[in-house]
Design an enzyme around this catalytic site. Structure first.
Site, PDB file in Angstrom:
ATOM      1  N   ASN A   1       0.486  -4.040  -6.295  1.00  0.00           N
ATOM      2  CA  ASN A   1      -0.019  -4.031  -4.922  1.00  0.00           C
ATOM      3  C   ASN A   1      -0.141  -5.438  -4.360  1.00  0.00           C
ATOM      4  OD1 ASN A   1      -2.425  -4.962  -6.118  1.00  0.00           O
ATOM      5  ND2 ASN A   1      -3.727  -3.661  -4.843  1.00  0.00           N
TER       6      ASN A   1
ATOM      7  N   THR B   1       0.845  -1.193   0.000  1.00  0.00           N
ATOM      8  CA  THR B   1       0.000   0.000   0.000  1.00  0.00           C
ATOM      9  C   THR B   1       0.883   1.247   0.000  1.00  0.00           C
ATOM     10  OG1 THR B   1      -1.917   1.051   1.041  1.00  0.00           O
ATOM     11  CG2 THR B   1      -0.286   0.044   2.529  1.00  0.00           C
TER      12      THR B   1
ATOM     13  N   GLY C   1       0.342   8.260  -8.711  1.00  0.00           N
ATOM     14  CA  GLY C   1       1.169   7.353  -7.925  1.00  0.00           C
ATOM     15  C   GLY C   1       0.770   5.915  -8.132  1.00  0.00           C
ATOM     16  N   GLY C   2       1.126   5.062  -7.147  1.00  0.00           N
ATOM     17  CA  GLY C   2       0.965   3.623  -7.304  1.00  0.00           C
ATOM     18  C   GLY C   2      -0.449   3.162  -7.555  1.00  0.00           C
TER      19      GLY C   2
ATOM     20  N   LYS D   1       3.892   1.274  -3.885  1.00  0.00           N
ATOM     21  CA  LYS D   1       3.438   0.457  -5.015  1.00  0.00           C
ATOM     22  C   LYS D   1       4.310   0.602  -6.261  1.00  0.00           C
ATOM     23  CE  LYS D   1      -1.285   0.538  -3.287  1.00  0.00           C
ATOM     24  NZ  LYS D   1      -2.680   0.936  -3.505  1.00  0.00           N
TER      25      LYS D   1
ATOM     26  N   GLY E   1      -3.480  12.456  -9.051  1.00  0.00           N
ATOM     27  CA  GLY E   1      -2.510  11.587  -8.402  1.00  0.00           C
ATOM     28  C   GLY E   1      -2.096  10.449  -9.312  1.00  0.00           C
TER      29      GLY E   1
ATOM     30  N   ASP F   1      -5.714  -2.655  -7.843  1.00  0.00           N
ATOM     31  CA  ASP F   1      -6.386  -1.417  -7.433  1.00  0.00           C
ATOM     32  C   ASP F   1      -7.362  -0.939  -8.494  1.00  0.00           C
ATOM     33  OD1 ASP F   1      -5.307  -0.973  -4.877  1.00  0.00           O
ATOM     34  OD2 ASP F   1      -3.536   0.039  -5.687  1.00  0.00           O
TER      35      ASP F   1
ATOM     36  N   GLY G   1     -13.828   5.109  -0.614  1.00  0.00           N
ATOM     37  CA  GLY G   1     -12.692   4.278  -0.958  1.00  0.00           C
ATOM     38  C   GLY G   1     -12.827   2.806  -0.652  1.00  0.00           C
TER      39      GLY G   1
END
Length: 281
Positions: A112, A87, A154-155, A91, A152, A128, A263
């Protein structure tokens, strides 16, 4: 069967069935992050192990970014450790820890989940994005033909970007505090979905769905990851933060009459995928 301790609030989750104590035969799984106090995967996975009568346990492991390679290298040497979940914020970096990558993970450049194979190699995947899309669809939110804005890269964000385009999103704009990272992601996606993904400096005002894929919202004093002014009234604001369940972003969006999507469904929809990936009966 292994009984797991989890310090987070799981009052909204079904109770883990009673089982026998952890034994010398118990298989181990870890979830790596920084922080890890908010992670809900141990509660969900340990319940799955219990219900499936699998002698295994998942534990949270807090790892600083500077220590990730050393920690993962050590975990791989634990002979009875079969899998790792990853997490925030690891990632992207964890991708290099896999010997083999799925197509989705390779395209996203992010993992992940890592699984030990019979030959001792480690396979990596990222669920994800698929979990996010499944969560939207289960909530009755369409993906195909919709304009998405992703904040975002990111991962988790890269996996979501891949998944929404695979699911038929008509357009995806990517905003990141590191603009070159957004440009790089848009470039990788353009090779597979020409003309549908682009980097942007601001939110697309015609967005149907805006996704917060940043860590902003984990803490009560975090600023909003983006402003809500100028978005169409039909827009849905989706957050990938799982704890708190209702972030400040979602509260302010709801107060403006915008649709919201929390989420937790992104994780809960991944549990069947983890089950298949980790070969849990």
């Amino acid at each position: 069967m292994a009984a797991a301790f989890h310090s987070g609030d799981t009052s909204d989750l079904p109770a883990i069935p009673a089982g026998t104590a952890i034994s010398g035969r118990t298989r181990l799984f870890a979830v790596l992050g920084d922080p890890v106090a908010q992670v809900m995967a141990p509660a969900m996975m340990n319940r799955l192990f219990a219900e499936s009568r699998v002698d295994a346990v998942m534990i949270p492991v807090e790892v600083f970014s500077s220590d990730l390679a050393v920690v993962v290298g050590g975990l791989k040497r634990i002979a009875n450790l079969d899998g790792i979940l990853v997490t925030v914020p690891h990632k992207l970096a964890a991708c290099s820890q896999a010997d083999r990558l799925s197509h989705a993970a390779r395209l996203a450049g992010s993992v992940n989940a890592l699984r030990r194979e019979a030959d001792g190699m480690w396979s990596g995947d990222n669920f994800d994005g698929e979990g996010f899309v499944r969560g939207l669809l289960r909530a009755g939110r369409a993906v195909a033909g919709k304009r998405f804005a992703l904040v975002g890269a990111g991962g988790a964000g890269v996996s979501i970007a891949v998944a929404v385009l695979q699911a038929g999103a008509s357009a995806l704009s990517i905003v990141d505090t590191d603009p070159p990272r957004a440009v790089a992601l848009a470039g990788r996606l353009a090779a597979h979905w020409p003309g549908r993904a682009q980097a942007a400096e601001i939110l697309d005002p015609a967005s149907d769905v805006v996704v917060n894929a940043t860590p902003l919202g984990l803490r009560a004093d975090d600023p909003l990851p983006f402003g809500l002014d100028g978005l169409p009234q039909h827009a849905v604001i989706a957050d990938i933060i799982m704890k708190p369940a209702e972030t400040r972003l979602l509260r302010e969006a709801a107060a403006r009459g915008l649709g919201t999507h929390p989420g937790l469904p992104m994780l809960s929809e991944q549990i069947p995928l983890y089950r298949e990936f980790f070969r849990i009966p």
